[in-house]
Design a protein around this motif. Structure first.
Motif, short mmCIF file in Angstrom:
data_model
loop_
_atom_site.label_atom_id
_atom_site.label_comp_id
_atom_site.label_asym_id
_atom_site.label_seq_id
_atom_site.Cartn_x
_atom_site.Cartn_y
_atom_site.Cartn_z
N ALA A 1 -48.62 49.58 -53.68
CA ALA A 1 -47.36 50.51 -52.55
C ALA A 1 -47.00 49.42 -51.84
CB ALA A 1 -49.29 51.39 -52.10
N GLU A 2 -45.85 50.21 -51.40
CA GLU A 2 -44.92 49.23 -50.73
C GLU A 2 -45.18 49.74 -49.10
OE1 GLU A 2 -40.48 49.41 -50.87
OE2 GLU A 2 -40.26 48.14 -49.35
N ALA A 3 -45.73 49.03 -47.90
CA ALA A 3 -46.19 49.03 -46.65
C ALA A 3 -44.94 49.62 -46.28
CB ALA A 3 -46.86 48.22 -46.20
N LEU A 4 -43.74 51.10 -45.24
CA LEU A 4 -42.91 51.49 -44.91
C LEU A 4 -42.97 51.51 -43.07
CD1 LEU A 4 -41.73 53.33 -48.08
CD2 LEU A 4 -40.44 51.17 -46.96
N LEU B 1 -55.59 47.52 -55.42
CA LEU B 1 -54.14 48.11 -55.00
C LEU B 1 -53.64 46.75 -54.92
CD1 LEU B 1 -54.71 51.24 -54.39
CD2 LEU B 1 -52.95 50.83 -56.71
N GLN B 2 -52.27 46.49 -55.16
CA GLN B 2 -51.39 45.48 -54.58
C GLN B 2 -50.55 46.22 -53.55
OE1 GLN B 2 -48.39 43.04 -57.28
NE2 GLN B 2 -49.31 41.35 -56.97
N VAL B 3 -50.91 45.42 -51.99
CA VAL B 3 -49.92 46.07 -51.46
C VAL B 3 -48.66 45.70 -51.18
CG1 VAL B 3 -50.40 44.63 -49.16
CG2 VAL B 3 -49.28 47.04 -48.96
N SER B 4 -47.11 45.59 -50.93
CA SER B 4 -46.17 45.34 -50.94
C SER B 4 -45.78 44.45 -48.95
CB SER B 4 -44.97 45.54 -52.07
OG SER B 4 -44.83 44.13 -52.15
N VAL B 5 -45.21 43.65 -48.96
CA VAL B 5 -45.09 44.13 -47.18
C VAL B 5 -43.58 44.03 -46.86
CG1 VAL B 5 -45.61 43.27 -44.99
CG2 VAL B 5 -47.17 44.15 -46.36
N ASN B 6 -42.57 44.20 -46.32
CA ASN B 6 -41.08 43.64 -46.34
C ASN B 6 -40.96 42.98 -45.03
OD1 ASN B 6 -39.58 45.52 -48.00
ND2 ASN B 6 -40.55 47.48 -47.04
N VAL B 7 -40.28 41.85 -44.98
CA VAL B 7 -40.26 40.89 -44.57
C VAL B 7 -38.76 40.81 -44.45
CG1 VAL B 7 -40.90 38.56 -43.69
CG2 VAL B 7 -42.39 39.51 -45.08
#
Ligand code: C2E
Ligand code: MG
Ligand code: MG
Ligand code: MG
Length: 291
Positions: free
Chosen positions: A58-61, A112-118
């Motif tokens: 999931a992408e963290a928003l 699950l992988q977590v995807s974080v915007n930087v």
């Protein structure tokens, strides 16, 4: 027009600008209050493996609902936070919340992988890698379950130093992802030099699929570029079965989009994951044109 304000004071009389500035300052203040008072939340948007229709991560928003301003879009407050520097505080919080949630999934048997915007300013902090490392240790998250999404522009300024930072992060085992690929000032050269795990095709190129010939050409090119360089490719903003099927035919690996789900509160995301185990692949997103 210029208006005289007492002795020797001149100012541009622009009420719209003044009220704009004022409401901006109010919004900025409210943003800081929001984090302190628990009005910010991290939502999670599923990332789906196109071949198997399974949610892999999931992408963290970041989400902000304010008592005065209502729901404030990240498209409004993220740039504001970037300008004021507050993004460093905000980003650190999102990163820790996301790591915490990924650990929570792991303990439920969901690796699950977590995807974080930087943002650029966060990535440029000299202690970024150190802080990242200590967060992984503090929460006991295996590094491969975390990904960081960067935009191309981050890699262009101080290219040498940023490249070293990217390598240090990859050495930790954290995946690096290029977000909004194709929309920035890309030089492409960095792709062959840096350990990038994934590229994300911007939704502006996905929107016209399957009919727009230009979008088809661009998406095909990005996917083959990614494949040739050994990177995985994620398509953003997939809303229809026709778009997903087109991407599947083009051998795109993953998609994100409203077709599966928007960003969900952590609890709703977990609930969705628990039911995926017993769900059939066609339980969602499979319209009449799905195979
Ligand atoms: P992004 O990283 O490219 O995220 C994708 C955006 O597309 C998200 O908007 C997501 O809600 C939206 N989206 C996903 N699927 C669909 C779809 O099928 N159709 C459409 N029309 N939109 C879709 P969101 O959440 O409003 O975020 C906007 C941008 O704000 C993000 O773009 C990212 O650049 C930034 N952002 C959000 N959260 C964070 C954060 O925690 N930190 C930083 N630095 N930036 C963030
Ligand atoms: Mg992103
Ligand atoms: Mg994006
Ligand atoms: Mg985007």
């Amino acid at each position: 027009r210029v208006k005289e304000r007492g002795r020797g004071h001149y100012s541009f009389y622009q009420p719209q600008m003044n009220s704009g500035l004022l409401s901006r300052m109010k919004l900025e203040h409210a943003m800081r209050q929001a984090l302190e008072h628990g009005r910010m939340a991290v939502y999670f948007q599923p990332q789906v493996h196109i071949g198997s229709n399974k949610i892999m991560g999931a992408e963290a928003l970041l989400r902000w609902t304010d008592p005065e301003f209502g729901v404030v879009s990240p498209a409004v407050f993220i740039p504001m936070a970037e300008e004021s520097g507050y993004i460093v505080t905000l980003g650190a919080w999102v990163l820790e919340e996301s790591i915490r949630e990924a650990v929570h999934w792991s303990t439920q048997g969901l690796p699950l992988q977590v995807s974080v915007n930087v943002s650029a300013l966060e990535f440029r902090q000299t202690d970024f890698v150190e802080r990242l490392k200590s967060l992984l240790v503090k929460h006991g998250l295996p590094a491969h379950l975390l990904e960081l999404e960067l935009t191309e522009s981050i890699l262009l300024q101080d290219a040498q130093e940023m490249a070293a930072r990217v390598r240090a992060i990859a050495d930790l085992g954290v995946g690096l992802v290029i977000d909004d690929f194709g929309t920035g000032y890309s030089s492409l050269g960095y792709l062959k030099k840096l350990p990038i795990a994934k590229i994300k095709i911007d939704q502006s190129f996905v929107r016209g699929l399957p009919h727009d010939a230009g979008d088809r050409a661009i998406v095909t090119a990005i996917i083959s570029l990614g494949q040739a360089l050994g990177m995985e490719v994620v398509a953003e903003g997939v809303e229809t079965c026709a778009q997903r099927d087109c991407l599947r035919d083009m051998h795109c690996h993953f998609f994100q989009g409203f077709l599966c789900a928007p960003g969900l509160p952590a609890e709703a995301f977990s609930e969705r994951m628990r039911s995926q185990g017993v769900a059939h692949d066609d339980d969602w997103g499979a319209g009449p044109d799905a195979t």
